[in-house]
Enzyme design. Structure first.
Site, PDB file in Angstrom:
ATOM      1  N   SER A   1       0.838  -1.208   0.000  1.00 50.18           N
ATOM      2  CA  SER A   1       0.000   0.000   0.000  1.00 50.18           C
ATOM      3  C   SER A   1       0.867   1.250   0.000  1.00 50.18           C
ATOM      4  O   SER A   1       2.068   1.187   0.213  1.00 50.18           O
ATOM      5  CB  SER A   1      -0.882   0.002   1.246  1.00 50.18           C
ATOM      6  N   LYS A   2       0.199   2.375  -0.207  1.00 52.75           N
ATOM      7  CA  LYS A   2       0.904   3.659  -0.179  1.00 52.75           C
ATOM      8  C   LYS A   2       1.547   3.852   1.194  1.00 52.75           C
ATOM      9  O   LYS A   2       2.642   4.383   1.314  1.00 52.75           O
ATOM     10  CB  LYS A   2      -0.076   4.788  -0.488  1.00 52.75           C
ATOM     11  N   ARG A   3       0.830   3.385   2.219  1.00 50.67           N
ATOM     12  CA  ARG A   3       1.351   3.535   3.581  1.00 50.67           C
ATOM     13  C   ARG A   3       2.679   2.791   3.755  1.00 50.67           C
ATOM     14  O   ARG A   3       3.579   3.258   4.430  1.00 50.67           O
ATOM     15  CB  ARG A   3       0.324   3.050   4.601  1.00 50.67           C
TER      16      ARG A   3
END
Ligand code: GLU
Length: 507
Positions: A263-265
């Site tokens: 994910s972007k996280r």
């Protein structure tokens, strides 16, 4: 066999995740391998999730990577329009067809009524959904009289159209990667196919468009696998079963730790991009990094993504786009998720930096230097690029790696100074440079020869004298071949640096 036609069908809801880019790449490869067409279709029927600039971002990303579509919005083609919002009228006849055949029905339930139904079902331990069981207790054209339905329609009541899933049917289809998949129809709910705003949902628009656009293969992410049985059912209801495209659901790209979707996280947490190019969120202004801006070459990104989920027959790793076109096949796509490894990604970039002709690196390097207020002529830069590129993963690392080509050292590697800065080296260096200053041509070969001659004459070890020269001129303990460095930096500057170092560090 009919011409292979594949589509990449993103929704313009934000920047394109590298998982999406990989989907586009695999579609492109499958098309090109079979002399087929690669189509871009923008799936924008969910207007609430529309994000300004996202379509442009998708196109720019594909173009940067060299995998531009043959057909698409703004590109043209015989099967347009390629934005679903511009195809609104094209879906209506199919909705009517489904309604008339009894494979779909109108539903008038309010948000509250839907909520109550879910709560009721939960209470009795059932899956809370609009399905073969619950639909008979709801307000729809299956439960209301014909008159009542007509009255509501005439009054302009809000409605949606839902697919009527059969109660007991095995839905079986073949996935090119996973093999046969079988699902019982009562496991699937009566999904909305036409929304109250008159636009189709993803499911209907996707199936209708794949059919109308003559798509032969659906290659998409694993997250769409649960929707596939519903799509198969729609193909069947619409009478298109015999021309249904082949399906291939690609494995997930996993977090570096190996569990869960990247994910972007994860990217933010570990400091690497998950998007191909930089993205500025139009509502918050928040910036997300991109591979392009971080210094990755498009060829490297293609190679990285190709191997996240696919392998070649001989497990080779370096693939240009055209060699991928030759090698690619869906049968070599893995079932298991592919773990993302940023160090491996850097390694790939390094491989492409090494391969890249100096002349092609020149422009980028020169621009980078200018932004750091350094100006050097092309001839000089072309000499040092081959020396530095072996030691860097990115062009922006060139300056740091080869600082001494632009200015005398400010710092000297203290550990190496302690160990290697010796009287014998300094004395030798003085004599070597005296002689070097008289060389007819101050080049690497002559310097090399002279150095070795002197070593023999003086009977000293290379290790006693070479590091001193390197430290004095570069401040570093290691680097490219020293005589090439000296020849590029030039006689006067080398002498100046050596004298300065000796003054700074007397022995
Ligand atoms: N619009 C879907 C997406 O955003 C496309 C899924 C598909 O390829 O069928 O990923």
């Amino acid at each position: 066999m009919s011409k292979v036609r594949v589509r990449f069908a993103p929704s313009p809801t934000g920047p394109l995740h590298i998982g999406g880019v990989r989907t586009a790449l695999y579609n492109y490869l499958l098309a090109k391998k079979n002399q087929g067409d690669f189509i871009l279709r923008i799936e924008d029927t969910d207007q609430t999730r529309f994000v300004e600039g996202a379509e442009q971002y998708i196109k720019e990303s594909l173009s940067w990577l060299g995998i531009s579509p043959d057909e698409g919005p703004g590109i043209g083609g015989n099967f347009g329009p390629y934005r679903q919002s511009e195809r609104k009228e094209m879906y209506q006849p199919f909705v009517t067809q489904l309604l008339e055949k009894g494979d779909a029905y109108y539903a008038f339930d309010t948000v509250d009524e839907l909520e109550q139904m879910r709560a009721r079902m939960k209470k009795t331990g059932m899956q809370p959904r609009y399905d073969t069981t619950s639909r008979m207790s709801m307000k729809n054209s299956l439960t209301l009289s014909k008159d009542e339905v007509e009255k509501r329609m005439a009054e302009g009541a809000e409605y949606v159209v839902r697919i009527k899933m059969p109660r007991k049917e095995e839905i079986k289809f073949h996935d090119e990667i996973r093999g046969y998949v079988s699902v019982q129809s009562n496991q699937i709910d009566d999904k909305v196919i036409l929304k109250s705003d008159g636009l189709p949902t993803y499911h209907l628009a996707n199936v209708v468009d794949d059919h109308l656009m003559g798509i032969t293969h659906i290659v998409r992410g694993e997250e769409w696998l649960p929707s596939a049985p519903l799509h198969v059912m729609l193909y069947k209801f619409l009478g298109w079963e015999n021309t249904m495209p082949k399906m291939a659901h690609l494995p997930l790209i996993l977090k570096p730790e190996g569990k869960g979707k990247l994910s972007k996280r994860d990217g933010d947490r570990l400091g690497f991009p998950v998007f191909p190019i930089e993205w500025k969120d139009p509502s918050t202004g928040e910036m997300s990094m991109g591979y392009r801006e971080e210094g990755y070459l498009p060829e490297a990104v293609i190679n990285i993504l190709a191997l996240l989920g696919w392998h070649s027959s001989n497990n080779e790793e370096i693939f240009s786009l055209s060699s991928l076109v030759n090698e690619f096949s869906l049968s070599k796509v893995n079932k298991a998720g592919a773990r993302f490894d940023i160090d491996k990604a850097k390694w790939f970039n390094h491989q492409y930096i090494i391969q890249k002709p100096e002349k092609e690196i020149l422009d980028d390097f020169s621009t980078y230097l200018k932004s750091n207020n350094i100006q050097k002529n092309d001839e000089y830069l072309l000499k040092i690029i081959p020396m530095i590129k072996e030691r860097a993963n990115f062009i922006h690392e060139f300056l740091q790696e080869g600082e001494y080509f632009f200015s005398p050292p400010i710092e000297y590697d203290s550990k190496a100074m302690k160990k290697k800065w010796k009287t014998v080296g300094v004395e030798f260096g003085k004599e070597f440079l005296n002689k070097a200053n008289q060389l007819e041509e101050y080049n690497a070969e002559n310097l090399h020869q002279l150095f070795h001659q002197l070593i023999e004459e003086k009977n000293v070890g290379i290790g006693q004298v070479m590091p001193t020269m390197r430290l004095a001129v570069t401040g570093k303990a290691g680097g490219p071949p020293i005589f090439e460095i000296l020849s590029v930096i030039g006689q006067k500057e080398v002498q100046k640096r050596f004298t300065e170092a000796v003054t700074k560090f007397p022995v």
